[in-house]
Design a protein around this motif. Structure first.
Motif, PDB file in Angstrom:
ATOM      1  N   LYS A 172       0.920  -1.124  -0.112  1.00  0.00           N
ATOM      2  CA  LYS A 172      -0.112  -0.135   0.046  1.00  0.00           C
ATOM      3  C   LYS A 172       0.728   1.117   0.160  1.00  0.00           C
ATOM      4  CE  LYS A 172      -4.147  -2.185   2.239  1.00  0.00           C
ATOM      5  NZ  LYS A 172      -5.251  -1.544   3.580  1.00  0.00           N
ATOM      6  N   SER A 174       0.668   4.209  -0.608  1.00  0.00           N
ATOM      7  CA  SER A 174       0.004   5.501  -0.263  1.00  0.00           C
ATOM      8  C   SER A 174       0.635   5.717   1.440  1.00  0.00           C
ATOM      9  CB  SER A 174      -2.027   5.946  -0.848  1.00  0.00           C
ATOM     10  OG  SER A 174      -2.051   6.621  -2.181  1.00  0.00           O
ATOM     11  N   GLU A 175       0.058   4.422   1.825  1.00  0.00           N
ATOM     12  CA  GLU A 175      -0.108   4.295   3.331  1.00  0.00           C
ATOM     13  C   GLU A 175       1.393   4.739   4.149  1.00  0.00           C
ATOM     14  OE1 GLU A 175      -4.664   3.383   2.222  1.00  0.00           O
ATOM     15  OE2 GLU A 175      -2.531   3.020   1.676  1.00  0.00           O
ATOM     16  N   MET A 176       2.159   4.202   3.041  1.00  0.00           N
ATOM     17  CA  MET A 176       3.457   4.677   3.218  1.00  0.00           C
ATOM     18  C   MET A 176       3.813   5.649   3.435  1.00  0.00           C
ATOM     19  SD  MET A 176       4.747   0.425   1.117  1.00  0.00           S
ATOM     20  CE  MET A 176       6.422   1.065   1.458  1.00  0.00           C
ATOM     21  N   ALA A 178       2.585   8.335   3.118  1.00  0.00           N
ATOM     22  CA  ALA A 178       2.188   9.715   4.112  1.00  0.00           C
ATOM     23  C   ALA A 178       2.660   9.794   5.748  1.00  0.00           C
ATOM     24  CB  ALA A 178       0.420   9.185   3.997  1.00  0.00           C
ATOM     25  N   MET A 179       3.556   8.058   5.427  1.00  0.00           N
ATOM     26  CA  MET A 179       3.725   8.813   7.036  1.00  0.00           C
ATOM     27  C   MET A 179       5.428   9.093   7.276  1.00  0.00           C
ATOM     28  SD  MET A 179       3.233   4.814   8.851  1.00  0.00           S
ATOM     29  CE  MET A 179       4.283   3.645   7.099  1.00  0.00           C
ATOM     30  N   THR A 187      -3.207  10.731  -1.724  1.00  0.00           N
ATOM     31  CA  THR A 187      -4.494  10.559  -1.678  1.00  0.00           C
ATOM     32  C   THR A 187      -4.894   9.752  -3.126  1.00  0.00           C
ATOM     33  OG1 THR A 187      -7.065  11.676  -3.014  1.00  0.00           O
ATOM     34  CG2 THR A 187      -5.332  12.198  -3.775  1.00  0.00           C
ATOM     35  N   ARG A 188      -5.608   9.309  -3.089  1.00  0.00           N
ATOM     36  CA  ARG A 188      -6.000   7.255  -3.612  1.00  0.00           C
ATOM     37  C   ARG A 188      -7.113   8.155  -4.528  1.00  0.00           C
ATOM     38  NH1 ARG A 188      -5.836   3.547   0.075  1.00  0.00           N
ATOM     39  NH2 ARG A 188      -3.566   3.050  -0.425  1.00  0.00           N
ATOM     40  N   TYR A 249      -7.650  -1.403  -1.181  1.00  0.00           N
ATOM     41  CA  TYR A 249      -6.838   0.159  -1.858  1.00  0.00           C
ATOM     42  C   TYR A 249      -7.948   0.894  -1.569  1.00  0.00           C
ATOM     43  CZ  TYR A 249      -2.927  -2.737  -3.451  1.00  0.00           C
ATOM     44  OH  TYR A 249      -1.632  -3.191  -4.025  1.00  0.00           O
ATOM     45  N   LEU A 254      -5.761  11.179   2.814  1.00  0.00           N
ATOM     46  CA  LEU A 254      -4.435  10.060   3.364  1.00  0.00           C
ATOM     47  C   LEU A 254      -3.772  11.201   3.879  1.00  0.00           C
ATOM     48  CD1 LEU A 254      -5.163   7.774   1.379  1.00  0.00           C
ATOM     49  CD2 LEU A 254      -3.339   6.248   3.013  1.00  0.00           C
ATOM     50  N   LYS A 255      -3.816  12.612   3.512  1.00  0.00           N
ATOM     51  CA  LYS A 255      -3.027  13.415   3.876  1.00  0.00           C
ATOM     52  C   LYS A 255      -2.605  14.829   3.486  1.00  0.00           C
ATOM     53  CE  LYS A 255       1.894  14.190   5.800  1.00  0.00           C
ATOM     54  NZ  LYS A 255       3.464  13.468   5.563  1.00  0.00           N
TER      55      LYS A 255
END
Length: 257
Positions: A172, A174-176, A178-179, A187-188, A249, A254-255
């Motif tokens: 993933k 985007s999640e990675m 975003a941190m 965004t997705r 997904y 996300l941020k």
């Protein structure tokens, strides 16, 4: 009611606006029927045209299905080696800070061979936009398993379905990213309906606008289809995407800093 009138009503109901833009070139695209790349190209072209930044935009094309993206958008382009688009975009943005620089990459290009490149570019917070097209497969080279291939998904190199015990889990991205502190907007999105395209265009505009403020990278993932690689019709591909890819997904921002 005539067929023409009925079509006009449908277009009106969906609030679809078909625009002719000088950015999108009148070249026949090489993509397979139902491929999401063409829709994404048109969305990017329309935003560039609406913002009036055609002469200030520089794209970096990848290795993959969209390797010929420079044939379709009339802007300045550079061609990167496989996975190295973020490094080339970094150099371009730093040397020409007045430009709107973006990369256009697939899941094999960005999440596999280019994983280190994108992670470090995001961690540095470069003033670029990244368009990451995720169709969960290697499309150009024959439909092999990609880092984003879902568990159990059949591909040319996972004929019995992806086994996460031996090949790891779908990444993933985007999640990675975003941190990481260097990402400003993550965004997705998708592009399978007029409503989805409108949301995508808003995200594209936001990403380009962020580059002028020099506060970090904008990472825009687009979940798409690969009818040829998935061995499905375009209609079946959209259904499969919604039923299988969207749960893993999920769409949304996300941020946003």
């Amino acid at each position: 009611m005539t067929a023409t009138t009925e079509l006009k009503n449908i277009i009106s109901e969906e609030n679809v606006v078909y625009k002719k833009t000088s950015v999108l070139l009148d070249n026949e695209m090489h993509y397979c029927p139902g491929c999401t790349h063409g829709v994404i190209h048109k969305a990017i072209a329309e935003v560039i045209d609406e913002m009036g930044i055609q002469e200030k935009t520089v794209g970096v094309s990848p290795v993959g299905c969209s390797v010929l993206a420079y044939n379709y958008l009339d802007i300045d382009w550079q061609q990167a080696a496989h996975g190295r688009a973020p490094a080339l975009a970094t150099a371009t943005s730093r040397l020409m800070p007045d430009k709107y620089v973006f990369t256009y990459q697939g899941d094999g290009d960005l999440a596999s061979i280019g994983c280190a490149e994108i992670m470090h570019a995001c961690n540095r917070g470069e003033s670029i936009v990244v368009f990451f097209v995720n169709n969960a497969i290697y499309g150009m080279t024959g439909g092999q398993m990609a880092p984003t291939t879902l568990e159990g998904q059949v591909t040319a190199t996972s004929p019995y379905g992806r086994d996460c015990h031996t090949t790891g889990f779908p990444m993933k991205m985007s999640e990675m990213v975003a941190m990481l502190p260097g990402t400003r907007f993550v965004t997705r999105e998708s592009a399978e309906t007029p409503g989805a395209v409108r949301k995508l265009k808003k995200a594209i505009r936001k990403g380009f606008e962020n580059t002028r403020e020099d506060k970090g990278i904008s990472f825009i993932e687009i979940v798409g289809t690969c009818s040829s690689g998935w061995k499905m019709s375009p209609v079946q591909s959209n259904v499969w995407m919604k039923e299988n890819m969207f749960p893993y997904y999920p769409l949304g921002t996300l941020k946003d800093e």
